[in-house]
Scaffold this motif. Structure first.
Motif, mmCIF file in Angstrom:
data_model
loop_
_atom_site.group_PDB
_atom_site.id
_atom_site.type_symbol
_atom_site.label_atom_id
_atom_site.label_comp_id
_atom_site.label_asym_id
_atom_site.label_seq_id
_atom_site.Cartn_x
_atom_site.Cartn_y
_atom_site.Cartn_z
ATOM 1 N N LYS A 82 3.766 12.093 9.665
ATOM 2 C CA LYS A 82 5.267 11.321 9.314
ATOM 3 C C LYS A 82 5.897 11.668 10.724
ATOM 4 N N ASP A 83 5.867 13.031 10.997
ATOM 5 C CA ASP A 83 6.748 13.273 12.227
ATOM 6 C C ASP A 83 6.349 12.624 13.362
ATOM 7 N N ALA A 84 4.985 12.355 13.540
ATOM 8 C CA ALA A 84 4.432 11.761 14.794
ATOM 9 C C ALA A 84 4.669 10.206 14.463
ATOM 10 N N ARG A 85 5.199 9.591 13.472
ATOM 11 C CA ARG A 85 5.122 8.186 13.169
ATOM 12 C C ARG A 85 3.757 7.719 13.246
ATOM 13 N N ALA A 86 2.574 8.452 12.942
ATOM 14 C CA ALA A 86 1.352 7.837 13.128
ATOM 15 C C ALA A 86 1.064 6.856 11.753
ATOM 16 N N VAL A 87 1.397 7.305 10.679
ATOM 17 C CA VAL A 87 1.187 6.522 9.455
ATOM 18 C C VAL A 87 2.185 7.086 8.524
ATOM 19 N N VAL A 88 2.512 6.057 7.662
ATOM 20 C CA VAL A 88 3.768 6.532 6.437
ATOM 21 C C VAL A 88 3.148 7.026 5.466
ATOM 22 N N THR A 89 3.683 8.164 5.171
ATOM 23 C CA THR A 89 2.984 8.979 3.910
ATOM 24 C C THR A 89 4.270 9.307 3.043
ATOM 25 N N GLY A 123 4.773 -0.089 -4.235
ATOM 26 C CA GLY A 123 3.650 -1.061 -3.610
ATOM 27 C C GLY A 123 2.640 -1.062 -4.430
ATOM 28 N N THR A 124 1.683 -1.992 -3.966
ATOM 29 C CA THR A 124 0.667 -2.459 -4.828
ATOM 30 C C THR A 124 -0.745 -2.267 -4.009
ATOM 31 N N GLN A 125 -1.931 -1.903 -4.615
ATOM 32 C CA GLN A 125 -2.900 -1.577 -4.138
ATOM 33 C C GLN A 125 -3.588 -3.097 -3.675
ATOM 34 N N PRO A 126 -4.415 -3.187 -2.533
ATOM 35 C CA PRO A 126 -5.235 -4.299 -2.344
ATOM 36 C C PRO A 126 -6.029 -4.691 -3.375
ATOM 37 N N LEU A 227 -1.064 1.715 -0.332
ATOM 38 C CA LEU A 227 -0.079 1.103 -1.200
ATOM 39 C C LEU A 227 0.835 0.287 -0.183
ATOM 40 N N THR A 228 1.039 -1.192 -0.383
ATOM 41 C CA THR A 228 1.568 -2.131 0.441
ATOM 42 C C THR A 228 2.845 -2.460 -0.256
ATOM 43 N N GLY A 229 4.175 -2.084 0.383
ATOM 44 C CA GLY A 229 5.351 -2.497 -0.453
ATOM 45 C C GLY A 229 6.282 -3.066 0.397
ATOM 46 N N PRO A 230 7.602 -2.957 0.081
ATOM 47 C CA PRO A 230 8.651 -3.398 1.042
ATOM 48 C C PRO A 230 8.741 -2.692 2.383
#
Length: 338
Positions: A82-89, A123-126, A227-230
């Motif tokens: 998260k700190d590295a802004r690599a992925v959102v967790t 969010g929703t799962q694919p 999870l894909t969300g807003p």
């Protein structure tokens, strides 16, 4: 396995539910909050809700799977990503005592359990029944971003996580048990899978575990953990994260659907996404199916060692047979390449 060997799963979950309800007081949350079981696998996972719209996710850890230090290291990597802004967790919440990891015990469970409270992510799962090529391309890009961060990240001292390699799948003390003990591993199936194990060992020894191919990985990058969300797509559930080959993350992405006819297209999509961030050479691309077989064999062992849970029970009747069919096809393909 999830349950104590002397206690049926239904009884265990009754006790864990009581533990979940009484443990909510360890965090600052509305007094009318309640926990509801939403998933049982390695751990028991609960949705915590209150009347004012408060939501959180409570994870009660399975006993004797991770030490406190290992959980601390999982949470440290999540924070590092998260700190590295690599992925959102998802973030985790600190308890009233100032600790992120809480501990609780309830009779008649023999041992106390570690617990972590996570941010609830909208969010929703694919949908696995839908078009998966776009989600897999995104999954490949996310995997590469985590791998790049894990290579650069300065890990905390005494970093402790699981290892996912040939020895921890096939060796004397495998993480999830011996695949030979899984349901319906007949002598005929075992003969095929013994040959698969030998070939996987040979190929991965030749492939090597250099820093450009092996490191800290999520190790359970299934679509269920996206999870894909807003606020975009978030990667969740780092409970199995540890050290392994980077390409193992693709194999985990197709867990339990390795025989799906869409897999070649999904692999191509994942590679496209991955190479937006990190290039893969031909030797790496050629070895992806080896990691699929390594993971499939690990899952066969997992079914055998977790057979008290509903998901393994549902998959047990055909899983060994299909694994052997996949293995026979892979053995023929790799023999033709030799």
């Amino acid at each position: 396995m999830m349950a104590q060997t002397d206690m049926p799963l239904a009884e265990l979950l009754t006790h864990l539910d009581r533990l979940a309800q009484q443990s909510l007081a360890l965090w600052d949350m509305p007094p009318n909050a309640r926990a509801r079981l939403i998933n049982v696998s390695e751990n028991a996972t609960y949705l915590v809700e209150a009347d004012d719209g408060y939501k959180a996710i409570l994870r009660i850890h399975r006993e004797q799977y991770h030490t406190r230090r290992a959980i601390e290291c999982e949470l440290a990597w999540i924070a590092g990503l998260k700190d590295a802004r690599a992925v959102v967790t998802p973030a985790s919440y600190t308890g009233k005592n100032g600790e992120i990891i809480q501990q609780g015990r309830i009779d008649p469970l023999q041992n106390p359990r570690f617990m972590v409270l996570f941010e609830f992510v909208e969010g929703t799962q694919p949908d696995e029944a839908g078009d998966l090529e776009a989600p897999f391309e995104e999954l490949g890009e996310i995997a590469a971003l985590t791998h790049e961060q894990s290579k650069r990240w300065q890990r905390p001292a005494n970093f402790e996580r699981l290892v996912w390699n040939v020895e921890t799948v096939f060796g004397d003390a495998p993480n999830w048990g011996n695949w030979r003990d899984a349901p319906n591993v007949t002598p005929e199936i075992a003969t095929v899978l013994e040959a698969v194990e030998v070939r996987v060992r040979e190929r991965l020894e030749a492939f090597g575990a250099g820093d450009d191919r092996y490191g800290l990985i999520h190790a359970d990058m299934r679509l269920a953990n996206l999870l894909t969300g807003p606020e975009g797509t978030r990667l969740i559930d780092f409970d199995d994260c540890g050290f392994g080959w980077f390409l193992y993350d693709f194999a985990t992405g197709i867990s339990f659907m390795e025989d799906d006819p869409r897999v070649p297209a999904l692999k191509a999509a994942w590679v496209r996404g991955y190479e937006k961030v990190r290039p893969l050479d031909d030797a790496e691309k050629d070895e992806i199916d080896t990691f699929v077989m390594l993971r499939r064999m690990a899952l066969l062992a997992w079914i055998g060692s977790h057979i008290e849970a509903p998901e393994p029970q549902a998959m047990a009747p055909d899983f060994a047979r299909v694994t052997a069919e996949l293995g026979a096809e892979w053995l023929a393909k790799t023999a033709a390449q030799a």
